[in-house]
Scaffold this motif. Structure first.
Motif, short mmCIF file in Angstrom:
data_model
loop_
_atom_site.label_atom_id
_atom_site.label_comp_id
_atom_site.label_asym_id
_atom_site.label_seq_id
_atom_site.Cartn_x
_atom_site.Cartn_y
_atom_site.Cartn_z
N SER A 89 -3.74 -5.51 -2.78
CA SER A 89 -2.46 -6.18 -2.64
C SER A 89 -2.60 -7.61 -3.15
O SER A 89 -3.65 -8.23 -3.00
CB SER A 89 -1.98 -6.17 -1.19
OG SER A 89 -2.89 -6.86 -0.36
N SER A 113 -3.85 2.77 -3.83
CA SER A 113 -2.54 2.11 -3.86
C SER A 113 -2.69 0.66 -4.29
O SER A 113 -3.75 0.05 -4.14
CB SER A 113 -1.86 2.17 -2.49
OG SER A 113 -2.59 1.42 -1.54
N ASN A 115 -0.14 -3.01 -4.25
CA ASN A 115 1.11 -3.62 -3.79
C ASN A 115 1.14 -5.07 -4.26
O ASN A 115 0.39 -5.90 -3.77
CB ASN A 115 1.18 -3.54 -2.27
CG ASN A 115 2.51 -4.03 -1.73
OD1 ASN A 115 3.32 -4.58 -2.46
ND2 ASN A 115 2.72 -3.84 -0.43
N SER A 145 -0.13 5.30 -5.42
CA SER A 145 1.18 4.67 -5.45
C SER A 145 1.04 3.21 -5.87
O SER A 145 -0.02 2.60 -5.75
CB SER A 145 1.86 4.75 -4.09
OG SER A 145 1.14 4.00 -3.12
N SER A 147 3.59 -0.49 -5.74
CA SER A 147 4.82 -1.12 -5.31
C SER A 147 4.82 -2.56 -5.81
O SER A 147 3.88 -3.31 -5.54
CB SER A 147 4.94 -1.09 -3.79
OG SER A 147 6.09 -1.78 -3.35
N HIS A 176 3.58 7.90 -7.12
CA HIS A 176 4.88 7.28 -6.92
C HIS A 176 4.80 5.79 -7.25
O HIS A 176 3.77 5.14 -7.01
CB HIS A 176 5.34 7.47 -5.47
CG HIS A 176 5.24 8.89 -5.01
ND1 HIS A 176 6.16 9.85 -5.35
CD2 HIS A 176 4.28 9.52 -4.27
CE1 HIS A 176 5.80 11.01 -4.82
NE2 HIS A 176 4.66 10.84 -4.16
N ALA A 177 5.91 5.27 -7.76
CA ALA A 177 5.99 3.84 -8.05
C ALA A 177 7.35 3.31 -7.63
O ALA A 177 8.37 3.98 -7.78
CB ALA A 177 5.78 3.59 -9.55
N THR A 178 7.34 2.09 -7.10
CA THR A 178 8.56 1.41 -6.69
C THR A 178 8.55 0.00 -7.25
O THR A 178 7.59 -0.75 -7.03
CB THR A 178 8.67 1.34 -5.16
OG1 THR A 178 8.63 2.67 -4.61
CG2 THR A 178 9.97 0.67 -4.74
N GLY A 179 9.61 -0.34 -7.97
CA GLY A 179 9.72 -1.68 -8.55
C GLY A 179 10.29 -1.62 -9.94
O GLY A 179 10.25 -0.58 -10.62
#
Length: 333
Positions: A89, A113, A115, A145, A147, A176-179
């Motif tokens: 992160s 992951s 972030n 993932s 983010s 999965h990806a978010t952004g």
């Protein structure tokens, strides 16, 4: 077990909070702080060379590179050993080969992951998790993932992976990806996507999603742009894409632009796929789901919701152009 807190490391090349270059094992490590340098800059390891192993590692590190190969965990991973059970992160900034977890990777990445925002100030191959995935053997990306927003100034930019196009087969599942994903100065081919900018030689691709807007702008073209994949190329017609979704607007100056996939080649079946969001393609081959689909066999149980606009030819609510049998599908907007 090793825990380092509020570390500050500054150097030139092969710089990491724990080790600059490693051919051994780095595991059971937790790090926080900042790392800065020119290239091969990682939150934990700058460069992992042949035979090196990284697993069970967590980094909360801000990484800043003035050059290429920058990652929240590893700057340049040159080993064929899988990277497993890791997370990072913090914001990552570099040029080419920049990723939220790994700048350049050459092996399986499993249970991982990232972030944080990822920014490329110039160059290409930029991703929320991996900038460039370039394995020397068949590889898997599974249970991962990302983010955070991804921004670039070049091509091959993705919410999860900028590009994977080594020539070896790649299996992708549960990713999965978010952004938001945005890039400029792409040249003729943007290869920009909410999940992958470009994925070639894929085998089965299952349970994949992206949430966020995708934008690729260039004065010349900027082709192959999608809400999930800018370009998805299966290794042969024997493989499938299933349980795939993208949620967000897609805007590109070039052609082959889709709410889910900009350009899709090969693959036996596309099944259970959805795209939600407006699509704008400046030069044609624009579709609410897929901009341009070639050499496929069956597309079923798919949908697209959103307006589709293009200044060129081959534009449709589901497909700009398609070469497969389509059933149980819908488009609205």
């Amino acid at each position: 077990n090793l825990a380092l807190t509020n570390v500050s490391v500054v150097g030139d090349r092969h710089i990491g909070a724990v080790v600059g270059e490693s051919a051994g094992t780095v595991q059971n490590v937790t790090v926080s702080g900042t790392v800065e340098g020119r290239q091969q800059i990682g939150g934990v390891v700058g460069t992992v060379t042949s035979g090196g192993t990284v697993n069970n590692v967590s980094a909360s590190v801000t990484v800043t590179a003035s050059g290429q190969y920058a990652g929240g965990l590893i700057g340049d991973h040159q080993s064929s050993t899988a990277v497993t059970d890791v997370n990072a992160s913090g914001a990552v900034t570099g040029t080419s080969y920049t990723g939220g977890l790994i700048g350049r990777g050459q092996a399986d990445v499993i249970n991982a992951s990232a972030n944080g925002d990822v920014t490329s100030t110039s160059g290409d191959r930029v991703g929320g998790l991996i900038g460039n995935h370039n394995p020397n053997q068949a590889a898997t990306i599974r249970n991962v993932s990302a983010s955070g927003n991804v921004s670039g100034s070049g091509n091959r930019v993705g919410g999860l992976v900028g590009t994977s196009e080594s020539g070896n087969q790649i299996t992708v599942s549960n990713v999965h990806a978010t952004g938001d994903v945005a890039t400029t100065n792409t040249g003729t081919y943007a290869y920009a996507g909410g999940l992958f900018g470009r994925l070639r030689h894929a085998v089965d691709v299952t349970n994949v999603s992206a949430t966020g807007d995708v934008s690729a702008q260039d004065n010349s073209y900027g082709r192959q742009v999608g809400g999930l994949f800018g370009e998805l190329h299966h290794d042969s017609a024997n493989y499938i894409l299933t349980n795939a979704s993208a949620n967000g607007d897609v805007d590109a100056t070039g052609r082959r632009v889709g709410g889910l996939i900009g350009y899709h080649q090969n693959g036996e079946v596309v099944r259970d796929a959805t795209a939600t969001g407006d699509v704008s393609g400046g030069a044609g081959y624009a579709g609410g789901l897929i901009g341009d689909h070639t050499n496929g066999e069956t597309i079923e149980n798919v949908s697209a919701i959103g307006d589709v606009a293009s200044d060129g030819d081959y534009t449709g609510g589901l497909f700009g152009r398609v070469s497969a049998s389509v059933s149980n599908s819908s488009a609205s907007g």
